[in-house]
Design a protein around this motif. Structure first.
Motif, PDB file in Angstrom:
ATOM      1  N   ILE A   1      50.103  15.010  87.321  1.00  0.00           N
ATOM      2  CA  ILE A   1      49.089  15.963  87.768  1.00  0.00           C
ATOM      3  C   ILE A   1      49.420  17.323  87.173  1.00  0.00           C
ATOM      4  O   ILE A   1      50.526  17.834  87.353  1.00  0.00           O
ATOM      5  CB  ILE A   1      49.013  16.028  89.302  1.00  0.00           C
ATOM      6  CG1 ILE A   1      48.643  14.646  89.847  1.00  0.00           C
ATOM      7  CG2 ILE A   1      48.000  17.088  89.745  1.00  0.00           C
ATOM      8  CD1 ILE A   1      48.536  14.557  91.342  1.00  0.00           C
ATOM      9  N   LEU A   2      48.433  17.891  86.472  1.00  0.00           N
ATOM     10  CA  LEU A   2      48.606  19.153  85.759  1.00  0.00           C
ATOM     11  C   LEU A   2      47.565  20.164  86.213  1.00  0.00           C
ATOM     12  O   LEU A   2      46.534  19.794  86.758  1.00  0.00           O
ATOM     13  CB  LEU A   2      48.418  18.923  84.257  1.00  0.00           C
ATOM     14  CG  LEU A   2      49.300  17.864  83.624  1.00  0.00           C
ATOM     15  CD1 LEU A   2      48.787  17.510  82.252  1.00  0.00           C
ATOM     16  CD2 LEU A   2      50.720  18.355  83.570  1.00  0.00           C
ATOM     17  N   GLY A   3      47.820  21.419  85.919  1.00  0.00           N
ATOM     18  CA  GLY A   3      46.862  22.475  86.198  1.00  0.00           C
ATOM     19  C   GLY A   3      47.573  23.802  86.340  1.00  0.00           C
ATOM     20  O   GLY A   3      48.796  23.870  86.422  1.00  0.00           O
TER      21      GLY A   3
ATOM     22  N   ILE B   1      54.065  12.739  89.536  1.00  0.00           N
ATOM     23  CA  ILE B   1      54.809  13.945  89.176  1.00  0.00           C
ATOM     24  C   ILE B   1      53.816  15.082  89.001  1.00  0.00           C
ATOM     25  O   ILE B   1      52.842  14.961  88.260  1.00  0.00           O
ATOM     26  CB  ILE B   1      55.626  13.766  87.877  1.00  0.00           C
ATOM     27  CG1 ILE B   1      56.668  12.658  88.048  1.00  0.00           C
ATOM     28  CG2 ILE B   1      56.290  15.078  87.481  1.00  0.00           C
ATOM     29  CD1 ILE B   1      57.466  12.355  86.791  1.00  0.00           C
ATOM     30  N   ASP B   2      54.081  16.190  89.700  1.00  0.00           N
ATOM     31  CA  ASP B   2      53.211  17.356  89.535  1.00  0.00           C
ATOM     32  C   ASP B   2      53.995  18.530  88.993  1.00  0.00           C
ATOM     33  O   ASP B   2      55.154  18.706  89.331  1.00  0.00           O
ATOM     34  CB  ASP B   2      52.519  17.722  90.859  1.00  0.00           C
ATOM     35  CG  ASP B   2      53.422  18.357  91.881  1.00  0.00           C
ATOM     36  OD1 ASP B   2      53.997  19.428  91.609  1.00  0.00           O
ATOM     37  OD2 ASP B   2      53.548  17.800  92.985  1.00  0.00           O
ATOM     38  N   VAL B   3      53.365  19.259  88.125  1.00  0.00           N
ATOM     39  CA  VAL B   3      53.833  20.529  87.570  1.00  0.00           C
ATOM     40  C   VAL B   3      53.440  20.594  86.103  1.00  0.00           C
ATOM     41  O   VAL B   3      52.982  19.602  85.542  1.00  0.00           O
ATOM     42  CB  VAL B   3      55.353  20.742  87.758  1.00  0.00           C
ATOM     43  CG1 VAL B   3      56.149  20.182  86.638  1.00  0.00           C
ATOM     44  CG2 VAL B   3      55.671  22.193  88.000  1.00  0.00           C
ATOM     45  N   ASN B   4      53.594  21.734  85.489  1.00  0.00           N
ATOM     46  CA  ASN B   4      53.233  21.896  84.089  1.00  0.00           C
ATOM     47  C   ASN B   4      54.430  21.700  83.158  1.00  0.00           C
ATOM     48  O   ASN B   4      54.633  20.636  82.646  1.00  0.00           O
ATOM     49  CB  ASN B   4      52.574  23.253  83.852  1.00  0.00           C
ATOM     50  CG  ASN B   4      51.154  23.266  84.379  1.00  0.00           C
ATOM     51  OD1 ASN B   4      50.402  22.357  84.143  1.00  0.00           O
ATOM     52  ND2 ASN B   4      50.812  24.307  85.092  1.00  0.00           N
TER      53      ASN B   4
ATOM     54  N   PHE C   1      44.050  16.371  85.471  1.00  0.00           N
ATOM     55  CA  PHE C   1      44.141  17.787  85.123  1.00  0.00           C
ATOM     56  C   PHE C   1      43.198  18.568  86.027  1.00  0.00           C
ATOM     57  O   PHE C   1      41.985  18.350  86.003  1.00  0.00           O
ATOM     58  CB  PHE C   1      43.784  17.991  83.654  1.00  0.00           C
ATOM     59  CG  PHE C   1      43.855  19.422  83.188  1.00  0.00           C
ATOM     60  CD1 PHE C   1      44.919  20.244  83.521  1.00  0.00           C
ATOM     61  CD2 PHE C   1      42.857  19.944  82.377  1.00  0.00           C
ATOM     62  CE1 PHE C   1      44.980  21.557  83.068  1.00  0.00           C
ATOM     63  CE2 PHE C   1      42.906  21.250  81.922  1.00  0.00           C
ATOM     64  CZ  PHE C   1      43.980  22.059  82.273  1.00  0.00           C
ATOM     65  N   LEU C   2      43.751  19.450  86.837  1.00  0.00           N
ATOM     66  CA  LEU C   2      42.965  20.318  87.710  1.00  0.00           C
ATOM     67  C   LEU C   2      42.563  21.530  86.885  1.00  0.00           C
ATOM     68  O   LEU C   2      43.328  22.479  86.739  1.00  0.00           O
ATOM     69  CB  LEU C   2      43.771  20.710  88.956  1.00  0.00           C
ATOM     70  CG  LEU C   2      44.288  19.534  89.789  1.00  0.00           C
ATOM     71  CD1 LEU C   2      45.073  20.042  90.992  1.00  0.00           C
ATOM     72  CD2 LEU C   2      43.162  18.615  90.205  1.00  0.00           C
TER      73      LEU C   2
ATOM     74  N   PRO D   1      44.306  25.310  76.484  1.00  0.00           N
ATOM     75  CA  PRO D   1      44.023  24.605  75.219  1.00  0.00           C
ATOM     76  C   PRO D   1      45.183  23.707  74.778  1.00  0.00           C
ATOM     77  O   PRO D   1      44.958  22.599  74.287  1.00  0.00           O
ATOM     78  CB  PRO D   1      43.791  25.736  74.214  1.00  0.00           C
ATOM     79  CG  PRO D   1      43.407  26.924  75.049  1.00  0.00           C
ATOM     80  CD  PRO D   1      44.167  26.771  76.336  1.00  0.00           C
ATOM     81  N   LYS D   2      46.413  24.174  74.976  1.00  0.00           N
ATOM     82  CA  LYS D   2      47.581  23.376  74.588  1.00  0.00           C
ATOM     83  C   LYS D   2      47.700  22.130  75.459  1.00  0.00           C
ATOM     84  O   LYS D   2      47.996  21.039  74.962  1.00  0.00           O
ATOM     85  CB  LYS D   2      48.858  24.215  74.703  1.00  0.00           C
ATOM     86  CG  LYS D   2      48.903  25.385  73.754  1.00  0.00           C
ATOM     87  CD  LYS D   2      50.101  26.267  74.062  1.00  0.00           C
ATOM     88  CE  LYS D   2      49.985  27.607  73.380  1.00  0.00           C
ATOM     89  NZ  LYS D   2      50.991  28.549  73.832  1.00  0.00           N
ATOM     90  N   VAL D   3      47.485  22.293  76.765  1.00  0.00           N
ATOM     91  CA  VAL D   3      47.561  21.159  77.688  1.00  0.00           C
ATOM     92  C   VAL D   3      46.499  20.122  77.332  1.00  0.00           C
ATOM     93  O   VAL D   3      46.793  18.922  77.246  1.00  0.00           O
ATOM     94  CB  VAL D   3      47.421  21.631  79.158  1.00  0.00           C
ATOM     95  CG1 VAL D   3      47.258  20.456  80.105  1.00  0.00           C
ATOM     96  CG2 VAL D   3      48.626  22.476  79.564  1.00  0.00           C
ATOM     97  N   LEU D   4      45.270  20.578  77.098  1.00  0.00           N
ATOM     98  CA  LEU D   4      44.201  19.643  76.724  1.00  0.00           C
ATOM     99  C   LEU D   4      44.509  18.934  75.410  1.00  0.00           C
ATOM    100  O   LEU D   4      44.228  17.738  75.261  1.00  0.00           O
ATOM    101  CB  LEU D   4      42.862  20.370  76.652  1.00  0.00           C
ATOM    102  CG  LEU D   4      42.258  20.756  78.001  1.00  0.00           C
ATOM    103  CD1 LEU D   4      41.046  21.666  77.811  1.00  0.00           C
ATOM    104  CD2 LEU D   4      41.891  19.523  78.812  1.00  0.00           C
TER     105      LEU D   4
END
Length: 175
Positions: A6-8, A64-67, A84-85, A136-139
């Motif tokens: 889980i990202l955001g 797992i959550d966090v960036n 992705f939130l 943009p990097k995460v996507l």
């Protein structure tokens, strides 16, 4: 869904969604913030971050959550599902401020011992700039894994609520 990332942005609600999904799917939840931070807000070094995450992803089931963008590929490569939130900066700032006020001076349940909640202008700034600097990097990294993973991009909190309702319905009434 047995290995979920889980990202955001900060304040999006990654930890909350992780707990809800963990309860619903009976999966262990790993809050990386609770593992990668040491007392007094000292982040472990990159090699230790990588080593710890390699150990965590070797388990058969997890959320797992966090960036932590530099180690994101480690988690994504082992995942079967990515959430992705992708919420507006104002939702995230509002939620972060609420969290700071609610936990000020105390350690959140998803944070490492010795890291009490505090006001941090750099964190608020990071949230405000997330859409331009990190999103943009995460996507782009998510897109590298999209063909082999279930990917859910939730644009607003009501999307997350609907997502959980659908999972609850599917989990309770299998087809």
């Amino acid at each position: 869904m047995k290995r979920i990332v889980i990202l955001g942005s900060g304040g999006a609600g990654k930890s909350t969604l992780s707990r809800q999904l963990g309860h619903l799917l009976n999966l262990p939840v790993i809050h990386l913030d609770a593992i990668l931070w040491q007392p007094s807000w000292v982040l472990v070094d990159k090699p230790t971050q990588q080593s710890l995450q390699q150990q965590l992803i070797s388990q058969s089931e997890w959320i797992i959550d966090v960036n932590y963008g530099s180690t994101l590929p480690i988690r994504l490569a082992a995942s079967d599902t990515v959430i992705f939130l992708d919420y507006s900066r104002w939702v995230c700032v509002w939620r972060a401020v609420k969290r700071i006020v609610s936990y000020y001076g105390r350690v959140r349940p998803d944070m490492a011992a010795g890291c009490p909640e505090h006001w941090d202008w750099l964190f608020i700034r990071w949230i405000l700039l997330y859409a331009e600097t990190h999103r943009p990097k995460v996507l782009a990294v998510i897109n590298q894994y999209r063909a082999e993973r279930q990917v859910f991009i939730l644009k607003k909190p009501s999307d997350a609520k609907h997502f959980l309702q659908q999972l609850t319905s599917n989990h309770t009434h299998p087809a």
